[in-house]
Write a protein that holds these residues in place. Structure first.
Motif, mmCIF file in Angstrom:
data_model
loop_
_atom_site.group_PDB
_atom_site.id
_atom_site.type_symbol
_atom_site.label_atom_id
_atom_site.label_comp_id
_atom_site.label_asym_id
_atom_site.label_seq_id
_atom_site.Cartn_x
_atom_site.Cartn_y
_atom_site.Cartn_z
ATOM 1 N N PHE A 127 -26.298 38.417 -11.803
ATOM 2 C CA PHE A 127 -26.254 39.875 -11.847
ATOM 3 C C PHE A 127 -26.967 40.480 -10.637
ATOM 4 O O PHE A 127 -26.478 41.437 -10.020
ATOM 5 N N VAL A 128 -28.136 39.935 -10.310
ATOM 6 C CA VAL A 128 -28.884 40.454 -9.161
ATOM 7 C C VAL A 128 -28.083 40.267 -7.872
ATOM 8 O O VAL A 128 -28.081 41.143 -6.996
ATOM 9 N N GLU A 129 -27.400 39.141 -7.752
ATOM 10 C CA GLU A 129 -26.547 38.925 -6.574
ATOM 11 C C GLU A 129 -25.468 40.003 -6.494
ATOM 12 O O GLU A 129 -25.161 40.522 -5.413
ATOM 13 N N ARG A 130 -24.899 40.348 -7.632
ATOM 14 C CA ARG A 130 -23.871 41.396 -7.649
ATOM 15 C C ARG A 130 -24.469 42.753 -7.316
ATOM 16 O O ARG A 130 -23.847 43.565 -6.622
ATOM 17 N N ARG A 131 -25.653 43.001 -7.815
ATOM 18 C CA ARG A 131 -26.314 44.263 -7.501
ATOM 19 C C ARG A 131 -26.549 44.373 -5.998
ATOM 20 O O ARG A 131 -26.305 45.417 -5.390
ATOM 21 N N HIS A 132 -27.024 43.286 -5.397
ATOM 22 C CA HIS A 132 -27.233 43.288 -3.949
ATOM 23 C C HIS A 132 -25.909 43.459 -3.196
ATOM 24 O O HIS A 132 -25.875 44.056 -2.115
ATOM 25 N N LEU A 155 -17.635 42.624 -1.208
ATOM 26 C CA LEU A 155 -16.530 43.104 -2.028
ATOM 27 C C LEU A 155 -15.786 41.936 -2.675
ATOM 28 O O LEU A 155 -15.375 42.019 -3.841
ATOM 29 N N ALA A 156 -15.649 40.849 -1.932
ATOM 30 C CA ALA A 156 -14.984 39.669 -2.485
ATOM 31 C C ALA A 156 -15.791 39.091 -3.641
ATOM 32 O O ALA A 156 -15.233 38.668 -4.664
ATOM 33 N N LEU A 157 -17.115 39.079 -3.496
ATOM 34 C CA LEU A 157 -17.973 38.582 -4.568
ATOM 35 C C LEU A 157 -17.812 39.450 -5.821
ATOM 36 O O LEU A 157 -17.727 38.939 -6.945
ATOM 37 N N LEU A 158 -17.752 40.751 -5.626
ATOM 38 C CA LEU A 158 -17.618 41.669 -6.757
ATOM 39 C C LEU A 158 -16.225 41.574 -7.390
ATOM 40 O O LEU A 158 -16.081 41.734 -8.604
ATOM 41 N N GLU A 159 -15.221 41.332 -6.587
ATOM 42 C CA GLU A 159 -13.866 41.183 -7.119
ATOM 43 C C GLU A 159 -13.765 39.953 -8.025
ATOM 44 O O GLU A 159 -12.964 39.916 -8.960
ATOM 45 N N ALA A 160 -14.586 38.950 -7.747
ATOM 46 C CA ALA A 160 -14.558 37.721 -8.557
ATOM 47 C C ALA A 160 -15.215 37.916 -9.928
ATOM 48 O O ALA A 160 -15.118 37.035 -10.785
ATOM 49 N N TYR A 195 -14.042 51.456 -11.531
ATOM 50 C CA TYR A 195 -13.889 52.794 -10.950
ATOM 51 C C TYR A 195 -14.672 52.893 -9.646
ATOM 52 O O TYR A 195 -14.173 53.386 -8.630
ATOM 53 N N TRP A 196 -15.904 52.395 -9.659
ATOM 54 C CA TRP A 196 -16.711 52.410 -8.430
ATOM 55 C C TRP A 196 -16.066 51.542 -7.350
ATOM 56 O O TRP A 196 -16.045 51.924 -6.175
ATOM 57 N N MET A 197 -15.555 50.382 -7.740
ATOM 58 C CA MET A 197 -14.904 49.497 -6.769
ATOM 59 C C MET A 197 -13.706 50.182 -6.114
ATOM 60 O O MET A 197 -13.525 50.126 -4.887
#
Length: 281
Positions: free
Chosen positions: A137-142, A177-182, A192-194
């Motif tokens: 989660f922290v990785e995604r937050r960053h 963005l790629a990390l968040l898409e995964a 929505y934010w993405m």
């Protein structure tokens, strides 16, 4: 003779304590010793669980803040697992105490403990899994912060009339963005934010490319798209903040609540046990 028998029965002790005070005192002493032993074990258990809860709470707070949470959560898990022997011992001590109290002090209230060592081991395993989830989660937050930073750097470059630097800054958003898409289970608010972030990045990139191509019409069209996306972004930022707060708190929420309940139960049992620690008059 009949009168003597009647008098004899009338003088007989009403209970075993009065009939044999020494034996009754010995039984009472054994009960107090057992109650004290149970209290000592519950005290160790309570201290261990409170320490585990403190670490788990700090880990949860670090998760929400975007700091490294794993060391605190893993420490909580280790302390919780270590308290397992005390939980089993306390549970057994209270059961034995209840049997003694039933014979020595009928009607006395003896607390029970609803969990033992295996239950705490299970909670510890949940916390360890939570540590891994919290780290992700922290990785995604960053990653969300990196996207925002890349877009801000691109806008600063465009303001400085450096479209090439703007495109380079936008390229920095690709990996996060790629990390968040995964993230397959991301919430609708986060999606929505993405979507809004991608619209902003695409429009900013179009402005930069149109500027390099010296195409004022294309620049103006891209700027309008960016303005529209920026208007939407106000709500998207709120959605992001809410999502991060909710997701961060939820990761360790269930095991933390179970840990808190276990610690509170042990503390309540100690309080309830105090009546048995007082000798009868």
């Amino acid at each position: 003779m009949g009168l003597a028998v009647a008098v004899g029965f009338g003088l007989r002790a009403a209970d075993s304590a009065a009939a044999d005070p020494a034996a009754a005192a010995a039984r009472e002493a054994r009960l107090l010793e057992a109650a004290d032993g149970a209290d000592v074990t519950l005290l160790r258990l309570t201290r261990g669980l409170e320490a585990a809860r403190d670490h788990a709470r700090r880990g949860t707070a670090l998760t929400v803040e975007g700091e490294a949470p794993a060391p605190e959560i893993i420490m909580a898990a280790e302390l919780l697992a270590a308290a397992g022997e005390d939980a089993t011992a306390a549970r057994g001590a209270l059961r034995s105490l209840a049997g003694m109290a039933a014979a020595i002090r009928p009607g006395a209230d003896v607390p029970t403990l609803s969990y033992g060592g295996p239950d705490l081991q299970q909670m510890a395993a949940q916390l360890r899994s939570g540590a891994e989830a919290a780290t992700t989660f922290v990785e995604r937050r960053h990653a969300t912060e990196a996207v925002v930073d890349a877009l801000a750097a691109a806008l600063a470059a465009l303001d400085g009339d450096d479209p090439t630097a703007a495109l380079a800054a936008l390229d920095e958003a690709d990996a996060p963005l790629a990390l968040l898409e995964a993230w397959e289970e991301r919430s609708p608010l986060f999606r929505y934010w993405m979507t809004t972030s991608r619209d902003l990045i695409a429009a900013a990139g179009d402005i930069a490319r149109a500027t390099i191509a010296n195409d004022p019409t294309a620049v103006e069209a891209a700027a309008k798209r960016y303005a529209a996306a920026a208007e939407t972004a106000r709500g998207a930022d709120n959605a992001l903040a809410f999502t991060l707060s909710e997701e961060g708190s939820a990761i360790s929420g269930t095991p933390l609540r179970r840990l808190a309940a276990a610690a509170d139960e042990a503390a309540d049992d100690r309080s309830a046990l105090q009546a048995l620690l007082q000798p009868t008059s």
